[in-house]
Motif scaffolding. Sequence first.
Motif, PDB file in Angstrom:
ATOM      1  N   HIS A   1     -20.678  12.231  11.173  1.00 40.07           N
ATOM      2  CA  HIS A   1     -19.475  11.987  11.660  1.00 40.07           C
ATOM      3  C   HIS A   1     -19.153  13.534  11.609  1.00 40.07           C
ATOM      4  O   HIS A   1     -18.738  14.082  10.729  1.00 40.07           O
ATOM      5  CB  HIS A   1     -18.618  11.325  10.812  1.00 40.07           C
ATOM      6  CG  HIS A   1     -17.492  11.189  11.543  1.00 40.07           C
ATOM      7  ND1 HIS A   1     -16.207  11.453  11.631  1.00 40.07           N
ATOM      8  CD2 HIS A   1     -17.216   9.880  12.241  1.00 40.07           C
ATOM      9  CE1 HIS A   1     -15.221  10.624  13.193  1.00 40.07           C
ATOM     10  NE2 HIS A   1     -15.589   9.479  13.116  1.00 40.07           N
TER      11      HIS A   1
ATOM     12  N   ARG B   1       1.052  16.409   1.591  1.00 40.39           N
ATOM     13  CA  ARG B   1      -0.250  14.969   1.832  1.00 40.39           C
ATOM     14  C   ARG B   1      -1.232  14.217   0.371  1.00 40.39           C
ATOM     15  O   ARG B   1      -1.992  13.495   0.367  1.00 40.39           O
ATOM     16  CB  ARG B   1      -1.431  15.780   1.870  1.00 40.39           C
ATOM     17  CG  ARG B   1      -1.258  16.237   3.416  1.00 40.39           C
ATOM     18  CD  ARG B   1      -1.536  15.546   4.577  1.00 40.39           C
ATOM     19  NE  ARG B   1      -3.524  15.604   3.803  1.00 40.39           N
ATOM     20  CZ  ARG B   1      -4.614  16.280   4.484  1.00 40.39           C
ATOM     21  NH1 ARG B   1      -3.857  17.688   4.668  1.00 40.39           N
ATOM     22  NH2 ARG B   1      -5.683  16.043   4.163  1.00 40.39           N
TER      23      ARG B   1
ATOM     24  N   GLU C   1      -9.034  13.712  10.809  1.00 42.90           N
ATOM     25  CA  GLU C   1      -9.318  14.311   9.708  1.00 42.90           C
ATOM     26  C   GLU C   1     -10.147  13.037   8.256  1.00 42.90           C
ATOM     27  O   GLU C   1      -9.949  11.636   9.489  1.00 42.90           O
ATOM     28  CB  GLU C   1      -7.345  14.151   8.909  1.00 42.90           C
ATOM     29  CG  GLU C   1      -7.279  14.398   7.353  1.00 42.90           C
ATOM     30  CD  GLU C   1      -5.751  13.650   6.956  1.00 42.90           C
ATOM     31  OE1 GLU C   1      -5.302  14.841   6.249  1.00 42.90           O
ATOM     32  OE2 GLU C   1      -5.167  12.874   7.749  1.00 42.90           O
TER      33      GLU C   1
ATOM     34  N   MET D   1     -10.898  18.934   3.436  1.00 47.35           N
ATOM     35  CA  MET D   1      -9.792  18.689   4.031  1.00 47.35           C
ATOM     36  C   MET D   1      -8.757  17.779   3.418  1.00 47.35           C
ATOM     37  O   MET D   1      -8.340  17.365   4.211  1.00 47.35           O
ATOM     38  CB  MET D   1     -10.950  16.872   4.939  1.00 47.35           C
ATOM     39  CG  MET D   1     -11.690  17.052   5.710  1.00 47.35           C
ATOM     40  SD  MET D   1     -11.376  18.474   7.122  1.00 47.35           S
ATOM     41  CE  MET D   1     -10.274  17.009   8.014  1.00 47.35           C
ATOM     42  N   GLU D   2      -8.498  18.159   2.647  1.00 47.25           N
ATOM     43  CA  GLU D   2      -7.583  17.719   1.155  1.00 47.25           C
ATOM     44  C   GLU D   2      -6.274  18.307   1.604  1.00 47.25           C
ATOM     45  O   GLU D   2      -4.962  17.981   0.816  1.00 47.25           O
ATOM     46  CB  GLU D   2      -7.868  17.827  -0.018  1.00 47.25           C
ATOM     47  CG  GLU D   2      -8.454  15.995  -0.340  1.00 47.25           C
ATOM     48  CD  GLU D   2      -9.159  16.153  -1.717  1.00 47.25           C
ATOM     49  OE1 GLU D   2      -8.051  16.315  -2.137  1.00 47.25           O
ATOM     50  OE2 GLU D   2     -10.128  15.818  -2.149  1.00 47.25           O
TER      51      GLU D   2
ATOM     52  N   GLY E   1     -12.178   6.363  13.649  1.00 46.19           N
ATOM     53  CA  GLY E   1     -13.684   7.291  13.117  1.00 46.19           C
ATOM     54  C   GLY E   1     -14.178   6.681  14.039  1.00 46.19           C
ATOM     55  O   GLY E   1     -14.168   5.321  14.611  1.00 46.19           O
TER      56      GLY E   1
ATOM     57  N   ILE F   1      -4.535   4.850   2.454  1.00 47.50           N
ATOM     58  CA  ILE F   1      -5.302   4.374   3.801  1.00 47.50           C
ATOM     59  C   ILE F   1      -4.423   3.509   5.292  1.00 47.50           C
ATOM     60  O   ILE F   1      -4.221   2.879   5.067  1.00 47.50           O
ATOM     61  CB  ILE F   1      -6.261   4.036   3.284  1.00 47.50           C
ATOM     62  CG1 ILE F   1      -6.821   4.126   2.355  1.00 47.50           C
ATOM     63  CG2 ILE F   1      -7.424   4.291   4.687  1.00 47.50           C
ATOM     64  CD1 ILE F   1      -7.565   5.633   2.041  1.00 47.50           C
TER      65      ILE F   1
ATOM     66  N   TRP G   1      -1.259   9.803  15.792  1.00 47.12           N
ATOM     67  CA  TRP G   1      -2.185   9.571  14.900  1.00 47.12           C
ATOM     68  C   TRP G   1      -2.648   7.930  15.294  1.00 47.12           C
ATOM     69  O   TRP G   1      -1.762   7.190  15.900  1.00 47.12           O
ATOM     70  CB  TRP G   1      -2.240   9.601  13.358  1.00 47.12           C
ATOM     71  CG  TRP G   1      -1.363  10.653  12.814  1.00 47.12           C
ATOM     72  CD1 TRP G   1      -0.474  11.146  12.574  1.00 47.12           C
ATOM     73  CD2 TRP G   1      -2.747  11.628  12.444  1.00 47.12           C
ATOM     74  NE1 TRP G   1      -0.173  12.230  11.985  1.00 47.12           N
ATOM     75  CE2 TRP G   1      -2.115  12.908  11.691  1.00 47.12           C
ATOM     76  CE3 TRP G   1      -3.900  11.558  11.884  1.00 47.12           C
ATOM     77  CZ2 TRP G   1      -2.360  13.783  11.377  1.00 47.12           C
ATOM     78  CZ3 TRP G   1      -4.668  12.371  11.303  1.00 47.12           C
ATOM     79  CH2 TRP G   1      -3.766  13.847  11.450  1.00 47.12           C
TER      80      TRP G   1
ATOM     81  N   MET H   1     -14.249   9.760  -0.399  1.00 46.39           N
ATOM     82  CA  MET H   1     -14.670   8.882  -0.233  1.00 46.39           C
ATOM     83  C   MET H   1     -15.697   7.872   1.635  1.00 46.39           C
ATOM     84  O   MET H   1     -16.067   7.546   1.225  1.00 46.39           O
ATOM     85  CB  MET H   1     -13.285   8.005   0.077  1.00 46.39           C
ATOM     86  CG  MET H   1     -13.377   5.795  -0.320  1.00 46.39           C
ATOM     87  SD  MET H   1     -11.798   5.498  -0.520  1.00 46.39           S
ATOM     88  CE  MET H   1     -12.103   3.606   0.155  1.00 46.39           C
TER      89      MET H   1
ATOM     90  N   GLN I   1     -11.611   6.589  -4.819  1.00 47.37           N
ATOM     91  CA  GLN I   1     -12.151   6.278  -4.011  1.00 47.37           C
ATOM     92  C   GLN I   1     -12.588   5.324  -3.522  1.00 47.37           C
ATOM     93  O   GLN I   1     -14.062   4.751  -3.326  1.00 47.37           O
ATOM     94  CB  GLN I   1     -13.164   7.756  -3.914  1.00 47.37           C
ATOM     95  CG  GLN I   1     -12.427   8.888  -3.838  1.00 47.37           C
ATOM     96  CD  GLN I   1     -12.943  10.185  -4.706  1.00 47.37           C
ATOM     97  OE1 GLN I   1     -14.592   9.941  -4.392  1.00 47.37           O
ATOM     98  NE2 GLN I   1     -12.519  11.262  -4.995  1.00 47.37           N
TER      99      GLN I   1
ATOM    100  N   PHE J   1      -2.449  10.128   3.293  1.00 46.13           N
ATOM    101  CA  PHE J   1      -3.461  10.482   4.589  1.00 46.13           C
ATOM    102  C   PHE J   1      -3.114  10.504   5.773  1.00 46.13           C
ATOM    103  O   PHE J   1      -1.906   9.201   6.666  1.00 46.13           O
ATOM    104  CB  PHE J   1      -4.683   9.781   5.170  1.00 46.13           C
ATOM    105  CG  PHE J   1      -5.495  10.681   3.894  1.00 46.13           C
ATOM    106  CD1 PHE J   1      -6.423  11.318   4.010  1.00 46.13           C
ATOM    107  CD2 PHE J   1      -5.582   9.803   2.321  1.00 46.13           C
ATOM    108  CE1 PHE J   1      -7.397  12.556   2.715  1.00 46.13           C
ATOM    109  CE2 PHE J   1      -6.523  10.459   1.627  1.00 46.13           C
ATOM    110  CZ  PHE J   1      -7.257  12.056   1.557  1.00 46.13           C
ATOM    111  N   GLY J   2      -3.536  10.858   7.360  1.00 47.10           N
ATOM    112  CA  GLY J   2      -2.440  10.538   8.710  1.00 47.10           C
ATOM    113  C   GLY J   2      -1.234  10.571   8.668  1.00 47.10           C
ATOM    114  O   GLY J   2      -0.406  11.707   7.561  1.00 47.10           O
TER     115      GLY J   2
ATOM    116  N   ALA K   1      -5.510   6.399  -2.989  1.00 45.17           N
ATOM    117  CA  ALA K   1      -4.968   7.114  -1.615  1.00 45.17           C
ATOM    118  C   ALA K   1      -4.345   5.889  -0.992  1.00 45.17           C
ATOM    119  O   ALA K   1      -4.964   4.669  -1.083  1.00 45.17           O
ATOM    120  CB  ALA K   1      -6.351   7.372  -1.031  1.00 45.17           C
TER     121      ALA K   1
ATOM    122  N   LEU L   1      -2.786  10.321  -2.739  1.00 45.76           N
ATOM    123  CA  LEU L   1      -2.912  11.184  -1.547  1.00 45.76           C
ATOM    124  C   LEU L   1      -2.410  10.393  -0.399  1.00 45.76           C
ATOM    125  O   LEU L   1      -2.645   9.038  -0.273  1.00 45.76           O
ATOM    126  CB  LEU L   1      -4.379  11.118  -1.446  1.00 45.76           C
ATOM    127  CG  LEU L   1      -5.440  11.967  -2.457  1.00 45.76           C
ATOM    128  CD1 LEU L   1      -6.409  12.264  -1.843  1.00 45.76           C
ATOM    129  CD2 LEU L   1      -4.621  13.345  -2.819  1.00 45.76           C
TER     130      LEU L   1
END
Lengths: 97, 97, 171, 171
Positions: free
Chosen positions: C93, B36, C63, B1-2, B96, B91, C147, C68, B73, B26-27, B89, B24
Amino acid sequence: MEGRLYHREADPTSTIGPIRVRVLLFGVYGEMGGTRECRVSLPAGSRVADIVETLRGRPGLELPEQPVVAVNQAYAGPEAELSEGDEVALIPPVAGG
Amino acid sequence: MEGRLYHREADPTSTIGPIRVRVLLFGVYGEMGGTRECRVSLPAGSRVADIVETLRGRPGLELPEQPVVAVNQAYAGPEAELSEGDEVALIPPVAGG
Amino acid sequence: MTRTSEVGTRASPMIHAILTEKPLESLEVFQSVGTSADGAVLTFEGRVRDQNEGRRVTGLAYEAYAEMAERELRGICDEAAARFDVGAIITAHRVGPLEIGALSVRIMIAAPHRAECYEASRFVIEELKVRVPIWKHEVYADGSARWVGAAPADAAPEPLSPGNRASEDTP
Amino acid sequence: MTRTSEVGTRASPMIHAILTEKPLESLEVFQSVGTSADGAVLTFEGRVRDQNEGRRVTGLAYEAYAEMAERELRGICDEAAARFDVGAIITAHRVGPLEIGALSVRIMIAAPHRAECYEASRFVIEELKVRVPIWKHEVYADGSARWVGAAPADAAPEPLSPGNRASEDTP
């Protein structure tokens, strides 16, 4: 699930009564009463509380002070009046799920 | 996914710093920042808040006042100190479920 | 994490926390959850809806910050197992592109009694939605895409941290 | 019972209330629950445990007042559908002899959002346990057997009536 049919009078002195109802005894009540089904005759105007008292006379059938009763497949209180042909079920504590 | 690896300096003037971290995005941050992943060099003793300020200089990357950041992480507050080789990262609001 | 059941002592609960690109229905791990001491099993499933906030959704991809996300998910399951008397917590998930109607998440909990199942299940999904670094990219019927949950910079969302959690109380 | 979803209007929720002697896993009705407007699906399953109140259970049978049980169960589902915004409520209870580990009850709820799923599911199972005329006969490892929940006559349990319901609040 309704088991065998027994046609018995719980109290023979009540056969003079003008209404007859079908009584179902489920779970532990059926075990204690020795049958799952019987017919009872009662005087016209009898209520749920009256049939409960009549059934107390049945050997082995130990009932709580105010057992849960359904008349024609709906819960009914002790004052609910009974009619000819009613289906009266004594409902021990339920345990589904 | 990275996704793909990009090795780019977000701020070329900071290459004199003695620590280098991997960033990193994301989104929506990755979308806004046009990548990314990137590498950033910072002075020793830099904290999360410092790298956030550095990244604000990246064209297109609009960050909230205090973006959520993870270091190696795990979520980290703005005062968390960074070390050589850390994975930092950014965020964006998670979605989710 | 050792738990005592009504008869005898049970080992630690079975815990799995999985991120996968495969359809969740196909995962073996959901086939046998809990033991004969577990009288209740509760399965929560999230499905991709054909609409969101009044807009018709035609496509979707998740994504994740994979390492993590799996670590956070595992942490949530461990926390749930420490709080509630459960026999198993299996959580998965999905990531990558998903079709409308596909499962995005499945949380299966087995416990001796139902109250713990509901509480643990709700705890896991609420924590997941707050803490697990996964993002949703939606494509709409009009051809636009975005997003989900991404606020513009000037909206200044509350910073998220492990201390900034959803309440475990179910509303 | 008509419900409005976020985009357009939906028909009444799909409701099934079933008593059956068949294994609940085999019921077709659980295969496709809800629509693409339902983003959450919650499935509660009761399983026959190998123990109850500290005693090892070796066998079990459910007896039901079949017509009334199905009517009460349907009433509970209708009530849940009126209270909560759900797309489907499928409930089945097994009767007759069951093996250890077998499903005794399954309640599957689909809804646009998860909160309604949890609330409706909990409502149905709590009401079911109070109102639906089903009884459980357990056989134990020592050879004895009893009707579960059957108090001796002098214990005088509270009379049960439709007005004497469990709270819908989840504990």
